[in-house]
Design a protein around this motif. Structure first.
Motif, mmCIF file in Angstrom:
data_model
loop_
_atom_site.group_PDB
_atom_site.id
_atom_site.type_symbol
_atom_site.label_atom_id
_atom_site.label_comp_id
_atom_site.label_asym_id
_atom_site.label_seq_id
_atom_site.Cartn_x
_atom_site.Cartn_y
_atom_site.Cartn_z
ATOM 1 N N TRP A 168 -58.049 24.389 38.245
ATOM 2 C CA TRP A 168 -57.025 23.077 37.939
ATOM 3 C C TRP A 168 -56.536 23.047 36.499
ATOM 4 C CZ3 TRP A 168 -54.027 21.603 41.543
ATOM 5 C CH2 TRP A 168 -54.583 21.285 42.927
ATOM 6 N N PRO A 169 -57.462 23.129 35.553
ATOM 7 C CA PRO A 169 -56.636 22.886 34.081
ATOM 8 C C PRO A 169 -55.716 23.970 33.661
ATOM 9 C CG PRO A 169 -58.945 22.609 34.147
ATOM 10 C CD PRO A 169 -58.736 23.328 35.396
ATOM 11 N N VAL A 170 -55.906 25.299 34.150
ATOM 12 C CA VAL A 170 -55.079 26.404 33.802
ATOM 13 C C VAL A 170 -53.858 26.022 34.687
ATOM 14 C CG1 VAL A 170 -54.523 28.972 34.307
ATOM 15 C CG2 VAL A 170 -56.556 27.975 33.160
ATOM 16 N N PHE A 171 -53.698 25.751 35.925
ATOM 17 C CA PHE A 171 -52.364 25.613 36.639
ATOM 18 C C PHE A 171 -51.954 24.233 36.215
ATOM 19 C CE2 PHE A 171 -50.536 23.412 40.401
ATOM 20 C CZ PHE A 171 -49.607 24.223 40.733
ATOM 21 N N ALA B 111 -50.081 24.965 32.877
ATOM 22 C CA ALA B 111 -48.776 25.954 33.017
ATOM 23 C C ALA B 111 -47.694 25.160 33.777
ATOM 24 C CB ALA B 111 -49.343 27.318 33.838
ATOM 25 N N LEU B 112 -48.013 24.269 34.788
ATOM 26 C CA LEU B 112 -46.966 23.586 35.665
ATOM 27 C C LEU B 112 -46.356 22.590 34.830
ATOM 28 C CD1 LEU B 112 -45.884 23.179 38.514
ATOM 29 C CD2 LEU B 112 -47.604 21.439 38.767
ATOM 30 N N ALA C 210 -48.407 27.452 27.551
ATOM 31 C CA ALA C 210 -49.509 26.452 27.455
ATOM 32 C C ALA C 210 -50.876 26.567 28.340
ATOM 33 C CB ALA C 210 -49.105 24.960 28.124
ATOM 34 N N LEU C 211 -50.647 27.693 29.156
ATOM 35 C CA LEU C 211 -51.975 28.100 29.790
ATOM 36 C C LEU C 211 -53.256 28.724 29.059
ATOM 37 C CD1 LEU C 211 -52.180 31.200 30.918
ATOM 38 C CD2 LEU C 211 -50.367 30.307 32.392
ATOM 39 N N SER C 212 -52.403 29.192 27.826
ATOM 40 C CA SER C 212 -53.413 30.038 27.077
ATOM 41 C C SER C 212 -54.486 28.910 26.240
ATOM 42 C CB SER C 212 -52.685 30.865 26.003
ATOM 43 O OG SER C 212 -51.797 29.831 25.044
ATOM 44 N N ILE C 213 -54.091 27.718 26.348
ATOM 45 C CA ILE C 213 -54.810 26.659 25.518
ATOM 46 C C ILE C 213 -56.143 26.679 26.153
ATOM 47 C CG2 ILE C 213 -55.439 24.401 25.067
ATOM 48 C CD1 ILE C 213 -52.091 24.121 25.059
ATOM 49 N N TRP C 214 -56.342 26.847 27.535
ATOM 50 C CA TRP C 214 -57.661 26.626 28.103
ATOM 51 C C TRP C 214 -58.382 27.860 27.703
ATOM 52 C CZ3 TRP C 214 -60.306 29.860 31.667
ATOM 53 C CH2 TRP C 214 -61.521 29.411 32.296
ATOM 54 N N PHE C 215 -57.879 29.052 27.698
ATOM 55 C CA PHE C 215 -58.682 30.471 27.303
ATOM 56 C C PHE C 215 -59.043 30.236 25.797
ATOM 57 C CE2 PHE C 215 -56.524 31.506 31.011
ATOM 58 C CZ PHE C 215 -57.162 32.562 31.509
ATOM 59 N N PHE C 216 -58.181 29.667 24.866
ATOM 60 C CA PHE C 216 -58.494 29.476 23.369
ATOM 61 C C PHE C 216 -59.640 28.392 23.364
ATOM 62 C CE2 PHE C 216 -54.230 30.952 22.155
ATOM 63 C CZ PHE C 216 -54.897 32.234 21.465
ATOM 64 N N TYR C 217 -59.743 27.462 24.212
ATOM 65 C CA TYR C 217 -60.624 26.431 24.190
ATOM 66 C C TYR C 217 -61.964 27.117 24.642
ATOM 67 C CZ TYR C 217 -63.295 21.948 25.641
ATOM 68 O OH TYR C 217 -63.939 20.823 25.837
ATOM 69 N N ILE D 221 -42.007 33.129 37.170
ATOM 70 C CA ILE D 221 -42.606 32.500 36.183
ATOM 71 C C ILE D 221 -43.649 31.559 37.197
ATOM 72 C CG2 ILE D 221 -42.564 30.546 34.708
ATOM 73 C CD1 ILE D 221 -39.820 31.465 33.796
ATOM 74 N N PHE D 222 -43.205 30.980 38.316
ATOM 75 C CA PHE D 222 -44.090 30.333 39.014
ATOM 76 C C PHE D 222 -44.996 31.034 39.655
ATOM 77 C CE2 PHE D 222 -45.122 27.969 42.986
ATOM 78 C CZ PHE D 222 -45.635 26.789 42.335
ATOM 79 N N ALA D 223 -44.623 32.173 40.243
ATOM 80 C CA ALA D 223 -45.673 33.225 40.804
ATOM 81 C C ALA D 223 -46.607 33.401 39.569
ATOM 82 C CB ALA D 223 -45.173 34.272 41.240
ATOM 83 N N GLY D 224 -46.343 33.558 38.216
ATOM 84 C CA GLY D 224 -47.332 33.899 37.161
ATOM 85 C C GLY D 224 -48.424 33.006 36.972
ATOM 86 N N LYS D 225 -47.858 31.622 37.080
ATOM 87 C CA LYS D 225 -48.581 30.249 36.959
ATOM 88 C C LYS D 225 -49.677 30.245 38.016
ATOM 89 C CE LYS D 225 -45.143 27.626 34.770
ATOM 90 N NZ LYS D 225 -44.055 26.306 35.129
#
Length: 262
Positions: A86-89, A92-93, A99-106, A187-191
């Motif tokens: 959920w955080p990644v989705f 990104a949404l 912005a989804l990269s933020i979770w991976f950096f975290y 883009i949405f499919a990638g998210k």
């Protein structure tokens, strides 16, 4: 402690009676209820994944181990890397692909984080270029209408006319809607794909790092320092991503004002 709850034998945290793993440290828990015989067997059978033990993985992940380790075990049982994050989705949404990269950096997954950040910024640049002419005409028309409104006596009828006509109707023919729609769909499919496979990527990262640490005979403290989270990095990347989206959104506005070349 409530007698119906189960105490973790490692960290002594109280868990639900049917819990297979501790919600804090993810250590296996033998259920105390009579109906928990099958669950107890599963807890004793699945003691690790991809060569990493549950205990080492829990130390590496940290305080959120009770959330992630059961997900890793579930993926191991299903022999799949698919799940849901959920955080990644939500990142990104609501804040865009970068912005989804933020979770991976975290979570200290720097290599996939850089890949997602680079891809997200490239998507942002492509989307900005595709829609730039349309947005430029939109804001130019809006500013012209705003000047007309300021030059006239403001009445409810004039204000209503401003609201209903300060739209990019005249600019609709300048944008390639098919290309824009295709890009938005991709883009949405990638998210969705990132949200589905994020936990699987994390599972592989945990197993790889734990295996390397154990080969180097690192102590538990070294394993804990290697894993965990990096809030400072996440905050810095969040600021950089916000600045990138701000500049992308401001470009057509500045162009309409004559500050940025159109």
């Amino acid at each position: 402690m409530n007698p119906s709850r189960t105490k973790c034998p490692v960290c002594a945290v109280s868990n639900e009676p049917d819990a297979l793993y501790c919600k804090r440290c993810a250590s296996p828990i033998a259920p105390s209820s009579p109906g928990g015989e099958r669950a107890s067997c599963a807890a004793q059978t699945i003691t690790g994944f991809e060569g990493a033990s549950v205990e080492d993985a829990a130390i590496f992940v940290g305080r959120c181990a009770g959330h992630y380790i059961p997900k890793f075990i579930d993926m191991e049982l299903r022999r799949s890397r698919a799940g849901w994050n959920w955080p990644v989705f939500l990142l990104a949404l609501f804040f865009g692909p970068a912005a989804l990269s933020i979770w991976f950096f975290y979570r200290k997954m720097y290599r996939p984080a850089l890949l997602f950040l680079s891809g997200g910024l490239l998507i942002l640049a492509a989307n900005t270029l595709v829609s730039y002419d349309f947005n430029l005409q939109y804001f130019s028309l809006f500013i012209d209408r705003l000047h007309e409104l300021r030059a006239s006596a403001i009445t409810p009828a004039v204000f209503l006319q401003f609201i209903t006509h300060a739209t990019p109707a005249a600019a609709n023919g300048s944008v390639n809607y098919v290309l824009n729609t295709m890009l938005s769909t991709l883009i949405f499919a990638g998210k969705l794909a990132a949200a589905v496979f994020a936990n699987g990527i994390y599972k592989g990262h945990v197993a790889k790092c734990v295996g390397a640490a154990r080969e180097a005979e690192s102590p538990a403290e070294g394993l804990r320092a290697l894993g965990g989270v990096n809030p400072g990095c996440a905050v810095g990347v969040s600021a950089a991503v916000a600045l990138a989206y701000l500049l992308a959104g401001a470009a057509p506005v500045l162009g309409a004002l004559g500050i940025f070349p159109g």
